[in-house]
Design a protein around this motif. Structure first.
Motif, PDB file in Angstrom:
ATOM      1  N   GLU A  62       0.804  -1.227   0.000  1.00 58.03           N
ATOM      2  CA  GLU A  62       0.000   0.000   0.000  1.00 58.03           C
ATOM      3  C   GLU A  62       0.836   1.275   0.000  1.00 58.03           C
ATOM      4  O   GLU A  62       0.336   2.351  -0.284  1.00 58.03           O
ATOM      5  CB  GLU A  62      -0.933   0.022   1.215  1.00 58.03           C
ATOM      6  N   LYS A  63       2.111   1.129   0.321  1.00 62.12           N
ATOM      7  CA  LYS A  63       2.981   2.312   0.378  1.00 62.12           C
ATOM      8  C   LYS A  63       3.571   2.673  -0.976  1.00 62.12           C
ATOM      9  O   LYS A  63       4.055   3.776  -1.180  1.00 62.12           O
ATOM     10  CB  LYS A  63       4.118   2.061   1.376  1.00 62.12           C
ATOM     11  N   THR A  64       3.589   1.705  -1.898  1.00 61.97           N
ATOM     12  CA  THR A  64       4.233   1.974  -3.184  1.00 61.97           C
ATOM     13  C   THR A  64       3.310   1.731  -4.386  1.00 61.97           C
ATOM     14  O   THR A  64       3.561   2.262  -5.468  1.00 61.97           O
ATOM     15  CB  THR A  64       5.465   1.055  -3.383  1.00 61.97           C
ATOM     16  N   ASP A  65       2.276   0.931  -4.204  1.00 64.23           N
ATOM     17  CA  ASP A  65       1.462   0.497  -5.343  1.00 64.23           C
ATOM     18  C   ASP A  65       0.104   1.186  -5.357  1.00 64.23           C
ATOM     19  O   ASP A  65      -0.361   1.695  -4.333  1.00 64.23           O
ATOM     20  CB  ASP A  65       1.236  -1.023  -5.264  1.00 64.23           C
TER      21      ASP A  65
END
Lengths: 98, 98
Positions: free
Chosen positions: B59-62
């Motif tokens: 959830e932090k990158t995608d």
């Protein structure tokens, strides 16, 4: 009649990509991710925007999706993870749509 | 009730990206671009798919967008340039939706 529009693009070259971003911003849409804009447009402006994007892109390498939503469909959209870039979009803007 | 779903993702790592693609394919959706799927789902499956994608991504990158459309909104979608990758999608599949 107005539509809630999401516009998502994948444009290879910087110059046309910047031009499309500028055009979408000028049309009153909000940038919610690097290549994703969101906002309210009247239907004829939505159609016109499609034509204007088409003039800017390279049809052989680039893609643009213009998605129109009625209120009901819009409510059911799911945005997971970093779909809204916190650096680009603030709560005030989100509150206008959600 | 069923919805016409477009799912667009931007997933950094190969492994979760491949897993999401596999999940969408298994759900009966058609790949129309590298990171874009399209198809018909019933509403509860649409919701469930959102949860399953969320479990797979970082959830932090995608980011993943799950867009549901009624027939009328779907008809007004504009796909410009290479929105449909000719190597991935054939006329038979497109005729199912357009």
């Amino acid at each position: 009649m107005s539509v809630l529009a999401w516009i998502i693009y994948d444009i290879t070259e910087d110059k046309p990509r910047n031009k499309v971003a500028k055009l979408l911003k000028k049309s009153g849409l909000f940038r919610v991710q690097k290549s994703v804009f969101l906002g309210k447009l009247n239907s004829s402006r939505f159609d016109e925007l499609g034509e204007q994007c088409l003039e800017l892109i390279n049809e052989k390498t680039d893609s643009v999706y213009l998605f129109p939503f009625c209120q009901e469909d819009f409510r059911n959209i799911k945005v997971l993870g970093q779909g809204f870039d916190k650096k680009l979009v603030n709560d005030e803007i989100l509150a206008m749509f959600f």
